[in-house]
Structure formats: C-alpha cells, structure tokens
Design a protein around this motif. Structure first.
Motif, PDB file in Angstrom:
ATOM      1  N   PRO A 101     -11.416  43.607  -4.183  1.00 15.98           N
ATOM      2  CA  PRO A 101     -11.204  42.037  -3.687  1.00 15.98           C
ATOM      3  C   PRO A 101     -12.126  41.770  -2.311  1.00 15.98           C
ATOM      4  N   SER A 102     -12.260  43.056  -1.552  1.00 19.58           N
ATOM      5  CA  SER A 102     -13.022  42.825  -0.330  1.00 19.58           C
ATOM      6  C   SER A 102     -14.166  42.076  -0.364  1.00 19.58           C
ATOM      7  N   ASP A 103     -15.288  42.868  -1.281  1.00 17.10           N
ATOM      8  CA  ASP A 103     -16.582  42.581  -1.224  1.00 17.10           C
ATOM      9  C   ASP A 103     -17.120  42.204  -2.670  1.00 17.10           C
ATOM     10  N   ARG A 104     -16.111  42.207  -3.546  1.00 17.36           N
ATOM     11  CA  ARG A 104     -16.524  41.992  -5.090  1.00 17.36           C
ATOM     12  C   ARG A 104     -17.446  42.984  -5.859  1.00 17.36           C
ATOM     13  N   GLN A 105     -17.507  44.266  -4.960  1.00 17.13           N
ATOM     14  CA  GLN A 105     -18.286  45.283  -5.574  1.00 17.13           C
ATOM     15  C   GLN A 105     -17.410  45.881  -7.011  1.00 17.13           C
ATOM     16  N   ILE A 106     -18.497  46.006  -7.775  1.00 19.03           N
ATOM     17  CA  ILE A 106     -18.024  46.299  -9.264  1.00 19.03           C
ATOM     18  C   ILE A 106     -17.533  47.796  -9.170  1.00 19.03           C
ATOM     19  N   ILE A 107     -16.124  48.005  -9.705  1.00 20.22           N
ATOM     20  CA  ILE A 107     -15.711  49.263  -9.857  1.00 20.22           C
ATOM     21  C   ILE A 107     -16.142  49.857 -11.120  1.00 20.22           C
ATOM     22  N   THR A 108     -16.064  48.959 -12.044  1.00 13.97           N
ATOM     23  CA  THR A 108     -16.211  49.552 -13.547  1.00 13.97           C
ATOM     24  C   THR A 108     -16.551  48.546 -14.368  1.00 13.97           C
ATOM     25  N   THR A 109     -17.473  48.809 -15.456  1.00 11.40           N
ATOM     26  CA  THR A 109     -17.573  47.970 -16.384  1.00 11.40           C
ATOM     27  C   THR A 109     -17.552  48.443 -17.737  1.00 11.40           C
ATOM     28  N   CYS A 110     -16.973  47.808 -18.948  1.00 14.55           N
ATOM     29  CA  CYS A 110     -16.883  48.524 -19.947  1.00 14.55           C
ATOM     30  C   CYS A 110     -16.613  47.375 -21.161  1.00 14.55           C
ATOM     31  N   ASP A 111     -17.049  47.678 -22.309  1.00 11.99           N
ATOM     32  CA  ASP A 111     -16.949  46.757 -23.553  1.00 11.99           C
ATOM     33  C   ASP A 111     -15.774  47.278 -24.181  1.00 11.99           C
ATOM     34  N   ILE A 112     -14.617  46.527 -24.212  1.00 16.28           N
ATOM     35  CA  ILE A 112     -13.289  47.273 -24.940  1.00 16.28           C
ATOM     36  C   ILE A 112     -13.364  46.482 -26.367  1.00 16.28           C
ATOM     37  N   ARG A 113     -13.066  47.511 -27.324  1.00 11.74           N
ATOM     38  CA  ARG A 113     -12.972  46.655 -28.684  1.00 11.74           C
ATOM     39  C   ARG A 113     -11.896  45.774 -28.806  1.00 11.74           C
ATOM     40  N   ALA A 114     -12.135  44.644 -29.508  1.00 13.51           N
ATOM     41  CA  ALA A 114     -11.103  43.503 -29.405  1.00 13.51           C
ATOM     42  C   ALA A 114     -10.797  43.028 -30.830  1.00 13.51           C
ATOM     43  N   GLU A 115      -9.580  42.530 -31.339  1.00 11.20           N
ATOM     44  CA  GLU A 115      -9.274  41.987 -32.527  1.00 11.20           C
ATOM     45  C   GLU A 115      -8.370  40.794 -32.291  1.00 11.20           C
ATOM     46  N   ILE A 116      -9.100  39.808 -33.048  1.00 14.44           N
ATOM     47  CA  ILE A 116      -8.374  38.491 -33.008  1.00 14.44           C
ATOM     48  C   ILE A 116      -7.187  38.644 -33.940  1.00 14.44           C
ATOM     49  N   ILE A 117      -5.869  38.227 -33.326  1.00 13.72           N
ATOM     50  CA  ILE A 117      -4.620  38.382 -34.058  1.00 13.72           C
ATOM     51  C   ILE A 117      -4.586  37.857 -35.215  1.00 13.72           C
ATOM     52  N   GLY A 118      -4.190  38.149 -36.471  1.00 13.08           N
ATOM     53  CA  GLY A 118      -4.304  37.423 -37.667  1.00 13.08           C
ATOM     54  C   GLY A 118      -5.411  37.856 -38.481  1.00 13.08           C
ATOM     55  N   ASP A 119      -6.700  38.407 -37.848  1.00 14.58           N
ATOM     56  CA  ASP A 119      -7.629  38.861 -38.836  1.00 14.58           C
ATOM     57  C   ASP A 119      -7.669  40.246 -39.287  1.00 14.58           C
ATOM     58  N   VAL A 120      -6.931  41.094 -38.553  1.00 14.35           N
ATOM     59  CA  VAL A 120      -6.937  42.511 -38.780  1.00 14.35           C
ATOM     60  C   VAL A 120      -5.363  42.983 -39.244  1.00 14.35           C
ATOM     61  N   HIS A 121      -5.338  43.740 -40.024  1.00 14.27           N
ATOM     62  CA  HIS A 121      -3.983  44.059 -40.494  1.00 14.27           C
ATOM     63  C   HIS A 121      -3.935  45.720 -40.517  1.00 14.27           C
ATOM     64  N   ASP A 122      -4.685  46.468 -40.021  1.00  9.65           N
ATOM     65  CA  ASP A 122      -4.588  48.019 -39.985  1.00  9.65           C
ATOM     66  C   ASP A 122      -3.232  48.190 -39.079  1.00  9.65           C
ATOM     67  N   PRO A 123      -2.745  49.358 -39.469  1.00 11.46           N
ATOM     68  CA  PRO A 123      -1.450  49.945 -38.722  1.00 11.46           C
ATOM     69  C   PRO A 123      -1.748  49.979 -37.343  1.00 11.46           C
ATOM     70  N   ILE A 124      -0.602  49.879 -36.395  1.00 11.17           N
ATOM     71  CA  ILE A 124      -0.750  50.147 -35.030  1.00 11.17           C
ATOM     72  C   ILE A 124       0.161  51.245 -34.637  1.00 11.17           C
ATOM     73  N   GLU A 125      -0.341  52.384 -33.793  1.00  6.62           N
ATOM     74  CA  GLU A 125       0.570  53.551 -33.884  1.00  6.62           C
ATOM     75  C   GLU A 125       1.108  53.394 -32.312  1.00  6.62           C
ATOM     76  N   CYS A 126       0.451  52.666 -31.395  1.00  6.65           N
ATOM     77  CA  CYS A 126       0.896  52.538 -30.018  1.00  6.65           C
ATOM     78  C   CYS A 126       0.595  51.263 -29.554  1.00  6.65           C
ATOM     79  N   LEU A 127       1.551  50.529 -28.820  1.00  9.91           N
ATOM     80  CA  LEU A 127       1.190  49.111 -28.426  1.00  9.91           C
ATOM     81  C   LEU A 127       1.635  48.853 -26.852  1.00  9.91           C
ATOM     82  N   LEU A 128       0.767  48.690 -25.979  1.00  9.93           N
ATOM     83  CA  LEU A 128       1.181  48.325 -24.551  1.00  9.93           C
ATOM     84  C   LEU A 128       1.119  46.599 -24.702  1.00  9.93           C
TER      85      LEU A 128
END
Length: 258
Positions: A101-128
C-alpha cells in the motif's frame, strides 16, 4: 469517538455454547458412501473480490493448483489460451498483481487458472469461499452439483459471517452431510484497484495488500498452506473457532451497527 468495549467469553451465554457444540457435531456427519481425503489441493476459490484474489494469488505462488471460479462479467479481464483437448474450449487465466500500500511496489504477480461458472463441470475437491456473506448461498448454489461427494469435498468458509453461512448451507442443501463444512477467519486487509499492466489489452487484477493479519482455520492442511506463504495464524478446534467467530461478530456489531 466511542471506544468499543472489551469482548470477553462471558458475553456468550451458556445456551449459545451448547447450540454451537451441537451444530459442530452435525458438520462432522458424513454419508457412509463418502471417502474422506485429507487434501486441500487442487483448490477452487469462489469470490473475485480482494480477499479471494489475495488468497488465490498467495496459495498459487506457494502451493500451486488453484483455480478461480468467476462469473461471466469477469471475462474481459482474463487472458485466454486454446485448450489442447478441444478446438472449441478455452483456458482462462486471471493475471493478478499483489502490491504494497505504501509505494505500490509489486509483491507478486501470477496467472491463476480461471473457470467461468457454468462452462465447466469437472468435480471440485476443495472449495474456498471468499464471497460476501449475502452472496454466499447464491454463489454456492451455482456450483454445488460440482462438489465431489464421493471424496467428501471440503468447503472452507473464509467469508465474514462464516457461522451464518454454515447454518444457511445446512438449511439450504439437503445433501450437505456429504461434504465437509470447514470454518476459517482472517484479519488480512486488502482492496482492489486498476491493474498497472499496460503490456496488453488485458486489464487483469491488482490487489493492494493493505495489512498483514492472522488466519485461523479448523483444517490443519489449510493452515499449513497459509504458513508456506509466510502468513501467521494457527489451527483451532471447532469450539475455539466458534468462540472466535462469535467474538468477531460482537466486535463488528459494535463497530458497524446495523
């Protein structure tokens, strides 16, 4: 300014504690057809707000195998790649930056896999679950059928109002005994702002980690994953977690009266 009173365990009446213990017992009940597995990865996160993005990015960097479940209006912010299994399917990724928050220096960057709800139907083992409390049941209903009941899928409630969400799950879903309902809480602070990624037309997400806090959960594996990130916290018994959530609710009622 009024000073919030000190919250003590005595503010919770004995009949509340009895009720809590009974409800905790219910959350442990599993169908005999379920096989309980002590795994939290692969993990799906539900909720594209600041806390959902913060935890998804942190757990992705430290442990990997995290997928964000997002609604269709998030599509313009995602990057897209072709899916090897199908010429018509697509893989979505959420570009996420986490900065100070102080200087807006980036701590981390990453590309996280995403799914659009309704497009995928594979089983989910753990949901946060990281949605707002009022949106939790509606959001959960949209992916409830994907929960892997054969392996007693875990549903970790990290949202504010975890106790109310847990009770709503038990009332709303008749087959809730086939999943593990786990409560958690965090005092990490975060908010989102416009991404600074100007290298492409993808805006992505920028999360400001406004304040480091503590994270507690009744699941040891989830706490282990958070500690790998370098975050502090600990595993609690269900009784201890209920006490903490009740005290947090009492404090919120004082600070933010309805």
């Amino acid at each position: 300014l009024a000073v919030a009173p000190k919250i003590t365990c005595s503010m919770i009446r004995p009949h509340h504690l009895i009720n809590l213990c009974c409800k905790n017992t219910k959350t442990k009940l599993m169908s005999t057809s379920c096989v309980q597995r002590d795994l939290i990865f692969p993990m799906h996160t539900l909720g594209g707000g600041s806390i959902g993005l913060l935890f998804a990015a942190a757990l992705q960097k430290s442990c990997g195998d995290v997928t964000m479940l997002l609604r269709k209006h998030h599509k313009p912010r995602l990057s897209v790649t072709s899916c090897e299994k199908s010429s018509t399917a697509t893989n979505y990724f959420a570009p996420v930056q986490v900065c100070r928050p102080s200087d807006r220096q980036i701590i981390t960057t990453c590309d996280i896999r995403a799914e659009i709800i309704g497009d995928v139907h594979d089983p989910i083992e753990c949901l946060l679950i990281c949605t707002k409390a009022n949106d939790a049941i509606t959001a959960l209903s949209s992916i409830w059928d994907r929960l892997d009941r054969k392996n007693a899928a875990k549903v970790i409630i990290l949202s504010n109002g975890a106790l109310a969400i847990r009770d709503s799950i038990q009332r709303h879903f008749n087959d809730h005994q086939d999943v593990q309902i786990i409560t958690a809480t965090t005092t990490h602070g975060a908010y989102t702002e416009q991404s600074s990624n100007t290298e492409s037309n993808i805006s992505g997400y920028c999360v400001v980690h406004a304040g480091e806090g503590l994270t507690y959960c009744t699941n040891n594996k989830f706490i282990d994953a958070c500690q790998k990130v370098g975050w502090k916290g600990g595993a609690l018994s269900e009784f201890e977690m209920n006490m903490m959530l009740w005290k947090k609710l009492a404090v919120n009622c004082v600070i933010n009266p309805l």
